[in-house]
Motif scaffolding. Structure first.
Motif, PDB file in Angstrom:
ATOM      1  N   TYR A 271       0.827  -1.205   0.000  1.00 32.15           N
ATOM      2  CA  TYR A 271       0.000   0.000   0.000  1.00 32.15           C
ATOM      3  C   TYR A 271       0.859   1.251   0.000  1.00 32.15           C
ATOM      4  O   TYR A 271       1.605   1.523   0.946  1.00 32.15           O
ATOM      5  CB  TYR A 271      -0.920  -0.010   1.220  1.00 32.15           C
ATOM      6  N   ARG A 272       0.743   2.027  -1.081  1.00 25.70           N
ATOM      7  CA  ARG A 272       1.479   3.284  -1.207  1.00 25.70           C
ATOM      8  C   ARG A 272       0.749   4.166  -2.211  1.00 25.70           C
ATOM      9  O   ARG A 272      -0.181   3.732  -2.890  1.00 25.70           O
ATOM     10  CB  ARG A 272       2.918   3.037  -1.634  1.00 25.70           C
ATOM     11  N   LEU A 273       1.216   5.411  -2.344  1.00 22.67           N
ATOM     12  CA  LEU A 273       0.511   6.395  -3.158  1.00 22.67           C
ATOM     13  C   LEU A 273       0.325   5.936  -4.591  1.00 22.67           C
ATOM     14  O   LEU A 273      -0.759   6.041  -5.158  1.00 22.67           O
ATOM     15  CB  LEU A 273       1.251   7.736  -3.116  1.00 22.67           C
ATOM     16  N   ASP A 274       1.380   5.413  -5.231  1.00 20.78           N
ATOM     17  CA  ASP A 274       1.251   5.086  -6.646  1.00 20.78           C
ATOM     18  C   ASP A 274       0.571   3.740  -6.889  1.00 20.78           C
ATOM     19  O   ASP A 274       0.402   3.334  -8.044  1.00 20.78           O
ATOM     20  CB  ASP A 274       2.603   5.151  -7.365  1.00 20.78           C
ATOM     21  N   ASN A 275       0.166   3.051  -5.832  1.00 21.35           N
ATOM     22  CA  ASN A 275      -0.710   1.885  -5.976  1.00 21.35           C
ATOM     23  C   ASN A 275      -2.160   2.255  -5.694  1.00 21.35           C
ATOM     24  O   ASN A 275      -3.015   1.377  -5.549  1.00 21.35           O
ATOM     25  CB  ASN A 275      -0.270   0.738  -5.075  1.00 21.35           C
ATOM     26  N   CYS A 276      -2.394   3.554  -5.598  1.00 19.73           N
ATOM     27  CA  CYS A 276      -3.751   4.072  -5.471  1.00 19.73           C
ATOM     28  C   CYS A 276      -3.990   5.076  -6.595  1.00 19.73           C
ATOM     29  O   CYS A 276      -3.049   5.636  -7.153  1.00 19.73           O
ATOM     30  CB  CYS A 276      -3.955   4.771  -4.127  1.00 19.73           C
ATOM     31  N   MET A 277      -5.255   5.280  -6.926  1.00 18.83           N
ATOM     32  CA  MET A 277      -5.630   6.276  -7.918  1.00 18.83           C
ATOM     33  C   MET A 277      -6.408   7.375  -7.208  1.00 18.83           C
ATOM     34  O   MET A 277      -7.389   7.094  -6.511  1.00 18.83           O
ATOM     35  CB  MET A 277      -6.471   5.626  -9.016  1.00 18.83           C
ATOM     36  N   LEU A 278      -5.949   8.610  -7.365  1.00 25.44           N
ATOM     37  CA  LEU A 278      -6.616   9.746  -6.746  1.00 25.44           C
ATOM     38  C   LEU A 278      -7.762  10.236  -7.624  1.00 25.44           C
ATOM     39  O   LEU A 278      -7.702  10.146  -8.854  1.00 25.44           O
ATOM     40  CB  LEU A 278      -5.624  10.891  -6.530  1.00 25.44           C
ATOM     41  N   ASP A 279      -8.791  10.762  -6.982  1.00 24.26           N
ATOM     42  CA  ASP A 279      -9.878  11.395  -7.720  1.00 24.26           C
ATOM     43  C   ASP A 279      -9.303  12.541  -8.559  1.00 24.26           C
ATOM     44  O   ASP A 279      -8.425  13.281  -8.110  1.00 24.26           O
ATOM     45  CB  ASP A 279     -10.921  11.928  -6.736  1.00 24.26           C
ATOM     46  N   SER A 280      -9.781  12.667  -9.783  1.00 22.49           N
ATOM     47  CA  SER A 280      -9.217  13.646 -10.720  1.00 22.49           C
ATOM     48  C   SER A 280      -9.334  15.084 -10.241  1.00 22.49           C
ATOM     49  O   SER A 280      -8.516  15.934 -10.604  1.00 22.49           O
ATOM     50  CB  SER A 280      -9.900  13.517 -12.083  1.00 22.49           C
ATOM     51  N   SER A 281     -10.339  15.377  -9.432  1.00 26.10           N
ATOM     52  CA  SER A 281     -10.555  16.769  -9.024  1.00 26.10           C
ATOM     53  C   SER A 281     -10.571  16.974  -7.516  1.00 26.10           C
ATOM     54  O   SER A 281     -10.618  18.110  -7.051  1.00 26.10           O
ATOM     55  CB  SER A 281     -11.882  17.277  -9.610  1.00 26.10           C
ATOM     56  N   ASP A 282     -10.530  15.879  -6.742  1.00 33.79           N
ATOM     57  CA  ASP A 282     -10.646  15.987  -5.282  1.00 33.79           C
ATOM     58  C   ASP A 282      -9.491  15.247  -4.606  1.00 33.79           C
ATOM     59  O   ASP A 282      -9.520  14.021  -4.488  1.00 33.79           O
ATOM     60  CB  ASP A 282     -11.985  15.401  -4.824  1.00 33.79           C
ATOM     61  N   PRO A 283      -8.443  15.959  -4.171  1.00 33.94           N
ATOM     62  CA  PRO A 283      -7.279  15.293  -3.559  1.00 33.94           C
ATOM     63  C   PRO A 283      -7.579  14.634  -2.218  1.00 33.94           C
ATOM     64  O   PRO A 283      -6.742  13.898  -1.704  1.00 33.94           O
ATOM     65  CB  PRO A 283      -6.267  16.435  -3.396  1.00 33.94           C
ATOM     66  N   SER A 284      -8.758  14.870  -1.662  1.00 39.06           N
ATOM     67  CA  SER A 284      -9.108  14.235  -0.383  1.00 39.06           C
ATOM     68  C   SER A 284      -9.809  12.898  -0.594  1.00 39.06           C
ATOM     69  O   SER A 284     -10.255  12.280   0.374  1.00 39.06           O
ATOM     70  CB  SER A 284     -10.026  15.162   0.426  1.00 39.06           C
ATOM     71  N   ARG A 285      -9.873  12.419  -1.824  1.00 39.42           N
ATOM     72  CA  ARG A 285     -10.602  11.178  -2.127  1.00 39.42           C
ATOM     73  C   ARG A 285      -9.746  10.223  -2.949  1.00 39.42           C
ATOM     74  O   ARG A 285      -9.151  10.608  -3.952  1.00 39.42           O
ATOM     75  CB  ARG A 285     -11.895  11.493  -2.893  1.00 39.42           C
ATOM     76  N   ILE A 286      -9.677   8.968  -2.504  1.00 39.54           N
ATOM     77  CA  ILE A 286      -9.046   7.902  -3.276  1.00 39.54           C
ATOM     78  C   ILE A 286     -10.100   7.315  -4.213  1.00 39.54           C
ATOM     79  O   ILE A 286     -11.154   6.863  -3.770  1.00 39.54           O
ATOM     80  CB  ILE A 286      -8.484   6.796  -2.366  1.00 39.54           C
ATOM     81  N   ALA A 287      -9.809   7.311  -5.520  1.00 40.54           N
ATOM     82  CA  ALA A 287     -10.765   6.784  -6.491  1.00 40.54           C
ATOM     83  C   ALA A 287     -10.702   5.265  -6.579  1.00 40.54           C
ATOM     84  O   ALA A 287     -11.718   4.610  -6.830  1.00 40.54           O
ATOM     85  CB  ALA A 287     -10.510   7.392  -7.875  1.00 40.54           C
ATOM     86  N   ALA A 288      -9.509   4.690  -6.378  1.00 40.92           N
ATOM     87  CA  ALA A 288      -9.375   3.229  -6.431  1.00 40.92           C
ATOM     88  C   ALA A 288      -8.055   2.816  -5.801  1.00 40.92           C
ATOM     89  O   ALA A 288      -7.043   3.518  -5.917  1.00 40.92           O
ATOM     90  CB  ALA A 288      -9.440   2.726  -7.869  1.00 40.92           C
ATOM     91  N   VAL A 289      -8.075   1.675  -5.125  1.00 43.38           N
ATOM     92  CA  VAL A 289      -6.856   1.032  -4.642  1.00 43.38           C
ATOM     93  C   VAL A 289      -6.532  -0.080  -5.629  1.00 43.38           C
ATOM     94  O   VAL A 289      -7.383  -0.927  -5.945  1.00 43.38           O
ATOM     95  CB  VAL A 289      -7.030   0.468  -3.222  1.00 43.38           C
ATOM     96  N   LEU A 290      -5.290  -0.086  -6.138  1.00 43.45           N
ATOM     97  CA  LEU A 290      -4.881  -0.985  -7.204  1.00 43.45           C
ATOM     98  C   LEU A 290      -3.832  -1.983  -6.704  1.00 43.45           C
ATOM     99  O   LEU A 290      -3.384  -1.914  -5.565  1.00 43.45           O
ATOM    100  CB  LEU A 290      -4.302  -0.173  -8.362  1.00 43.45           C
ATOM    101  N   ASP A 291      -3.458  -2.927  -7.571  1.00 43.10           N
ATOM    102  CA  ASP A 291      -2.321  -3.832  -7.360  1.00 43.10           C
ATOM    103  C   ASP A 291      -2.437  -4.644  -6.067  1.00 43.10           C
ATOM    104  O   ASP A 291      -1.661  -4.476  -5.126  1.00 43.10           O
ATOM    105  CB  ASP A 291      -1.003  -3.047  -7.354  1.00 43.10           C
ATOM    106  N   TRP A 292      -3.370  -5.589  -6.054  1.00 42.65           N
ATOM    107  CA  TRP A 292      -3.665  -6.391  -4.872  1.00 42.65           C
ATOM    108  C   TRP A 292      -2.908  -7.719  -4.848  1.00 42.65           C
ATOM    109  O   TRP A 292      -3.312  -8.651  -4.160  1.00 42.65           O
ATOM    110  CB  TRP A 292      -5.169  -6.642  -4.789  1.00 42.65           C
ATOM    111  N   GLU A 293      -1.813  -7.809  -5.561  1.00 41.32           N
ATOM    112  CA  GLU A 293      -1.084  -9.069  -5.701  1.00 41.32           C
ATOM    113  C   GLU A 293      -0.674  -9.681  -4.363  1.00 41.32           C
ATOM    114  O   GLU A 293      -0.683 -10.902  -4.181  1.00 41.32           O
ATOM    115  CB  GLU A 293       0.168  -8.851  -6.562  1.00 41.32           C
ATOM    116  N   LEU A 294      -0.287  -8.851  -3.404  1.00 45.93           N
ATOM    117  CA  LEU A 294       0.247  -9.343  -2.130  1.00 45.93           C
ATOM    118  C   LEU A 294      -0.782  -9.302  -1.008  1.00 45.93           C
ATOM    119  O   LEU A 294      -0.431  -9.426   0.159  1.00 45.93           O
ATOM    120  CB  LEU A 294       1.480  -8.520  -1.742  1.00 45.93           C
ATOM    121  N   SER A 295      -2.050  -9.159  -1.351  1.00 49.50           N
ATOM    122  CA  SER A 295      -3.102  -9.096  -0.329  1.00 49.50           C
ATOM    123  C   SER A 295      -3.223 -10.416   0.417  1.00 49.50           C
ATOM    124  O   SER A 295      -2.894 -11.487  -0.101  1.00 49.50           O
ATOM    125  CB  SER A 295      -4.441  -8.731  -0.969  1.00 49.50           C
ATOM    126  N   ALA A 296      -3.707 -10.325   1.650  1.00 47.73           N
ATOM    127  CA  ALA A 296      -3.787 -11.511   2.509  1.00 47.73           C
ATOM    128  C   ALA A 296      -4.648 -11.191   3.720  1.00 47.73           C
ATOM    129  O   ALA A 296      -5.069 -10.054   3.936  1.00 47.73           O
ATOM    130  CB  ALA A 296      -2.388 -11.924   2.966  1.00 47.73           C
TER     131      ALA A 296
END
Length: 343
Positions: A209-234
């Motif tokens: 989990y880090r910034l570049d594995n998340c996608m920020l909302d295009s117009s709202d920096p207080s909102r995460i649009a999606a969390v990506l790259d779940w390869e190591l989830s557990a």
């Protein structure tokens, strides 16, 4: 013939997408490799019907338990109804019939992935950076507070003895990937074994989990649009997840791994103390034993870097070349040993 046809196999993937999307326009598509991925490969699939995202493992022989596409797609489907934002999965092939390896396809989320700099005009000074940092921490805390059974993930892994197994797993991954001995890695593995604190709760953890594995909302920096790259989830100890996030959260003046974005070093971006305080407030978890988890984070990431380096040297990263990362592996391992010396 497209540049990546051997990796995306349009002859098979096209008809499968057309069926999954109920639109024959998907039979004819182009593929573009999205730069930045250092483990699984991510492609943007474009057709007259729009854009989708394909995830697949790298080419060549894979390490055991790595690059699990079924795992990635399952956790995202499970989290879809929760407050953790994830892309919608549209196609999963765990058998490897389409590409010769397991893969999945998901909707493309409208947002921005920030690696080296924020877009011009996106942030309102330090306040905007604090909004981004707060959104990252809050989303991770939200994930960790979800009851795995409530989303059908109570069998997503064996939570008991999680840290001990993680140390063993990454020791094994290191042994398979290393090109030479690194004394600090051997010391880290030895000292981490058997010394894990008792877990305070069992959580679904992202694992990277880090910034570049998340996608920020295009117009709202207080909102995460999606969390990506779940390869190591557990299922496991949430503090292990937090510690890796803190490892990535470089502060100004620090020498940090060059394979990860260093945008948190931007003047005005909140530091690690902000992360710890906000996370503790949101989750109620005790962070007094965090140094052990931070040492493990260094051990794990050194193993990841070694794997990236080896796959790159063997030409298995779709043409991406990350060079020789041996010095970086040693630097990270020594930093992990220093964390254990604080305990």
């Amino acid at each position: 013939m497209g540049e990546y046809d051997e990796l995306v196999n349009p002859a098979k993937l096209g008809p499968a997408l057309a069926e999954a999307m109920s639109d024959d326009a998907w039979r004819d598509f182009s593929a573009h490799l999205i730069a930045g991925g250092k483990s699984n490969l991510t492609f943007e699939i474009s057709s007259a019907a729009g854009e989708l995202i394909l995830r697949r493992p790298p080419s060549g022989k894979l390490l055991p338990s790595a690059h699990d596409m079924g795992r990635e797609s399952r956790v995202q489907r499970a989290l879809a109804p929760t407050d953790v934002p994830v892309p919608q999965i549209v196609l999963v092939d765990e058998s490897g019939d389409l590409l010769g390896v397991p893969c999945y396809v998901m909707h493309r989320v409208d947002g921005i992935v920030v690696r080296d700099a924020f877009p011009d005009g996106y942030l309102d000074g330090d306040h905007g950076m604090e909004q981004v940092a707060g959104a990252l921490v809050d989303t991770q805390a939200t994930l960790h507070l979800i009851d795995p059974a409530s989303v059908g993930l109570d069998d997503f892994g064996k939570a008991e003895g999680f840290m001990e197994r993680q140390v063993r797993r990454w020791s094994e991954q290191w042994e398979r990937s290393k090109t030479h001995d690194v004394a600090a890695m051997d010391e880290l593995g030895r000292r981490l074994s058997g010394g894990a604190p008792a877990a305070q709760r069992v959580s679904v953890i992202h694992g990277d989990y880090r910034l570049d594995n998340c996608m920020l909302d295009s117009s709202d920096p207080s909102r995460i649009a999606a969390v990506l790259d779940w390869e190591l989830s557990a299922l496991g100890d949430p503090l292990a997840d937090l510690a890796l996030t803190l490892f990535y959260w470089a502060e100004p003046g620090e020498v940090s791994p060059t394979v990860t974005p260093l945008i948190t070093q931007t003047p005005g971006f909140p530091g690690r103390d902000f992360v710890k305080q906000r996370y503790a407030e949101r989750t109620g978890l005790d962070l007094s034993n965090l140094a052990y988890y931070e040492a493990f984070a260094a051990f794990k990431f050194a193993g990841i870097v070694q794997g990236v380096s080896r796959r790159s040297q063997e030409g298995k990263m779709a043409g991406q070349d990350f060079g020789n990362l041996d010095a970086m592996v040693e630097m990270i391992a020594k930093a992990g040993v220093a964390k254990l010396d604080l305990i």
